[in-house]
Enzyme design. Sequence first.
Site, short mmCIF file in Angstrom:
data_model
loop_
_atom_site.label_atom_id
_atom_site.label_comp_id
_atom_site.label_asym_id
_atom_site.label_seq_id
_atom_site.Cartn_x
_atom_site.Cartn_y
_atom_site.Cartn_z
N GLY A 46 5.30 -21.20 10.97
CA GLY A 46 6.06 -20.52 12.02
C GLY A 46 5.70 -19.06 12.08
O GLY A 46 5.25 -18.47 11.09
N GLN A 51 6.86 -10.33 13.98
CA GLN A 51 5.97 -10.24 12.83
C GLN A 51 4.59 -9.71 13.19
O GLN A 51 3.85 -9.27 12.31
CB GLN A 51 5.82 -11.61 12.16
CG GLN A 51 7.08 -12.10 11.49
CD GLN A 51 6.87 -13.48 10.94
OE1 GLN A 51 7.09 -14.47 11.62
NE2 GLN A 51 6.40 -13.55 9.70
N CYS A 92 7.25 -16.61 3.64
CA CYS A 92 7.09 -15.90 4.90
C CYS A 92 5.72 -15.24 4.96
O CYS A 92 5.27 -14.66 3.96
CB CYS A 92 8.19 -14.84 5.01
SG CYS A 92 8.19 -13.91 6.54
N LEU A 93 5.07 -15.32 6.11
CA LEU A 93 3.77 -14.66 6.27
C LEU A 93 3.89 -13.15 6.12
O LEU A 93 2.92 -12.48 5.76
CB LEU A 93 3.16 -15.01 7.63
CG LEU A 93 2.81 -16.48 7.85
CD1 LEU A 93 2.25 -16.69 9.25
CD2 LEU A 93 1.83 -16.97 6.80
N HIS A 134 14.77 -19.32 10.30
CA HIS A 134 13.97 -18.25 9.68
C HIS A 134 13.29 -17.40 10.76
O HIS A 134 13.38 -16.16 10.72
CB HIS A 134 12.92 -18.91 8.77
CG HIS A 134 11.99 -17.96 8.10
ND1 HIS A 134 12.03 -17.71 6.75
CD2 HIS A 134 10.98 -17.20 8.59
CE1 HIS A 134 11.08 -16.84 6.45
NE2 HIS A 134 10.43 -16.51 7.55
N GLU A 135 12.65 -18.05 11.73
CA GLU A 135 11.94 -17.30 12.78
C GLU A 135 12.91 -16.58 13.71
O GLU A 135 12.63 -15.45 14.14
CB GLU A 135 11.00 -18.22 13.56
CG GLU A 135 9.93 -18.91 12.73
CD GLU A 135 9.11 -18.00 11.85
OE1 GLU A 135 8.95 -16.79 12.15
OE2 GLU A 135 8.60 -18.49 10.82
#
Length: 171
Positions: A46, A51, A92-93, A134-135
């Site tokens: 995601g 981000q 998370c990225l 989360h997103e």
Amino acid sequence: MALLTVLCYPDSRLHKVAKPVAQVDARIKKIVADMADTMYEAPGVGLAATQVDIHERIVVIDVSDEQNELMVFINPEIVWTSSETKSWREGCLSVPEFYDEVERPAEIRVKALDIDGKEFEIEADGSLAVCLQHELDHLQGKVFVEYLSIFKRTRISQKMKKRAKELIGQR
């Protein structure tokens, strides 16, 4: 398509609240395509526009095993959550290599626009429910580590700052 730069925690831009998309046009479709390429390349499941320093309400998700079922959510909002909660190990990225347990509603319903600007609703549980929540947190300027204790957040922040300095020193 272009790969976008993913912001890393504790970058203050991750805390900006995203604005609604006024119109799903060619510009938005290009952002979605670039976000999808970036997510798959990372690899991740995601990615929120916040981000990649685009502060509009756009999310791309693919929780399929084969990474071939892209889902696009424009102006998403959670319209229902179950009272039952479940704890999931999240990553998370924007916080690479850090994972921890976060408790969230087990089931949700989300309303959004698709890539063609058509409204839809989806009910989600399991990994899709976790990923959506989360997103959508990112679109509100919240990173998953903010659910953790102040001790863990501080430790992660210090490690991420140290990593950023090391990367700058390598250039």
